[in-house]
Motif scaffolding. Structure first.
Motif, PDB file in Angstrom:
ATOM      1  N   ALA A  83      20.343  31.460  80.095  1.00 32.56           N
ATOM      2  CA  ALA A  83      18.913  31.629  80.374  1.00 32.56           C
ATOM      3  C   ALA A  83      18.450  33.026  79.963  1.00 32.56           C
ATOM      4  O   ALA A  83      17.396  33.175  79.325  1.00 32.56           O
ATOM      5  N   ASN A  84      19.231  34.043  80.305  1.00 34.62           N
ATOM      6  CA  ASN A  84      18.870  35.419  79.931  1.00 34.62           C
ATOM      7  C   ASN A  84      18.812  35.586  78.423  1.00 34.62           C
ATOM      8  O   ASN A  84      17.900  36.240  77.898  1.00 34.62           O
ATOM      9  N   LEU A  85      19.781  35.025  77.720  1.00 32.52           N
ATOM     10  CA  LEU A  85      19.770  35.113  76.257  1.00 32.52           C
ATOM     11  C   LEU A  85      18.557  34.388  75.678  1.00 32.52           C
ATOM     12  O   LEU A  85      17.956  34.847  74.707  1.00 32.52           O
ATOM     13  N   GLY A  86      18.205  33.261  76.299  1.00 36.00           N
ATOM     14  CA  GLY A  86      17.004  32.535  75.855  1.00 36.00           C
ATOM     15  C   GLY A  86      15.762  33.406  75.993  1.00 36.00           C
ATOM     16  O   GLY A  86      14.926  33.459  75.077  1.00 36.00           O
ATOM     17  N   PHE A  87      15.642  34.087  77.136  1.00 36.52           N
ATOM     18  CA  PHE A  87      14.497  34.981  77.336  1.00 36.52           C
ATOM     19  C   PHE A  87      14.528  36.143  76.348  1.00 36.52           C
ATOM     20  O   PHE A  87      13.498  36.542  75.806  1.00 36.52           O
ATOM     21  N   GLU A  88      15.723  36.700  76.131  1.00 41.62           N
ATOM     22  CA  GLU A  88      15.844  37.814  75.188  1.00 41.62           C
ATOM     23  C   GLU A  88      15.469  37.375  73.774  1.00 41.62           C
ATOM     24  O   GLU A  88      14.815  38.116  73.039  1.00 41.62           O
ATOM     25  N   ILE A  89      15.875  36.182  73.394  1.00 43.98           N
ATOM     26  CA  ILE A  89      15.532  35.660  72.062  1.00 43.98           C
ATOM     27  C   ILE A  89      14.025  35.473  71.957  1.00 43.98           C
ATOM     28  O   ILE A  89      13.409  35.863  70.955  1.00 43.98           O
ATOM     29  N   LYS A  90      13.432  34.890  72.988  1.00 46.20           N
ATOM     30  CA  LYS A  90      11.981  34.675  72.976  1.00 46.20           C
ATOM     31  C   LYS A  90      11.245  36.005  72.897  1.00 46.20           C
ATOM     32  O   LYS A  90      10.298  36.169  72.123  1.00 46.20           O
TER      33      LYS A  90
END
Length: 185
Positions: A83-90
């Motif tokens: 989830a954190n990586l998803g937010f960082e990518i976004k």
């Protein structure tokens, strides 16, 4: 997918060919049925094996529960990290868009400023040419003025000398000169 304790226990038991689950259960039942008849002082080898198997089962169950807990914690960590990586990518993608917009604005500003620089350079070149032409005109006018001033100074000097001569002559014979001027006129 998470394995339950029983699935993990079955997988572990599958690796032990000597102790299949059915055989182990038979041995435990036999031990429980024979336990009241055994004497407290003497422990038979079968009872000792059953006791060791029971201890081993308890140890394996505890290890399985510990492994299950560790696996569950690791799964939660993986999900949280995902989830954190998803937010960082976004966030990174939106930052890329912002930076690309800034780059576009800077590129257009560069174009405008380059046009102004070219315009100013052309204006400076024109001003330099005008200054050179004006300097040439001023130099020519100064040489003309100097020549005219020299000529006028000479004329004024000549007239001053002529006036001086006339005044001397007038003092010598002022009346005679007046008559000559009257006769000439």
């Amino acid at each position: 997918a998470q394995k339950t304790f029983h699935e993990a226990d079955s997988a572990f038991n599958a690796r032990l060919p000597v102790l299949s689950p059915a055989r182990r259960m038979k041995m435990i039942r036999a031990a429980l049925l024979l336990a009241p008849f055994a004497s407290a002082a003497a422990v038979s080898p079968v009872q000792k094996v059953l006791q060791l198997l029971g201890d081993l089962e308890t140890k394996i169950i505890a290890e399985g529960e510990s492994a299950q807990k560790t696996f569950h914690e690791f799964s939660e960590w993986c999900e949280e990290r995902n989830a954190n990586l998803g937010f960082e990518i976004k966030t990174g993608k939106s930052k890329i868009e912002e930076l690309q917009a800034s780059i576009g604005e800077a590129a257009s500003e560069i174009s405008v400023l380059q046009a102004k620089i070219e315009e100013t350079a052309a204006s400076v070149a024109t001003n330099d040419a005008d200054l050179k032409a004006a300097t040439e005109i001023r130099t020519q006018e100064q040489s003309d003025f100097s020549a005219e001033e020299k000529e006028l100074t000479e004329v004024v000097d000549t007239l001053t000398r002529a006036i001086g001569l006339l005044e001397r002559e007038a003092k010598k014979g002022g009346a005679a000169m007046l008559q000559q001027t009257a006769q000439a006129g």
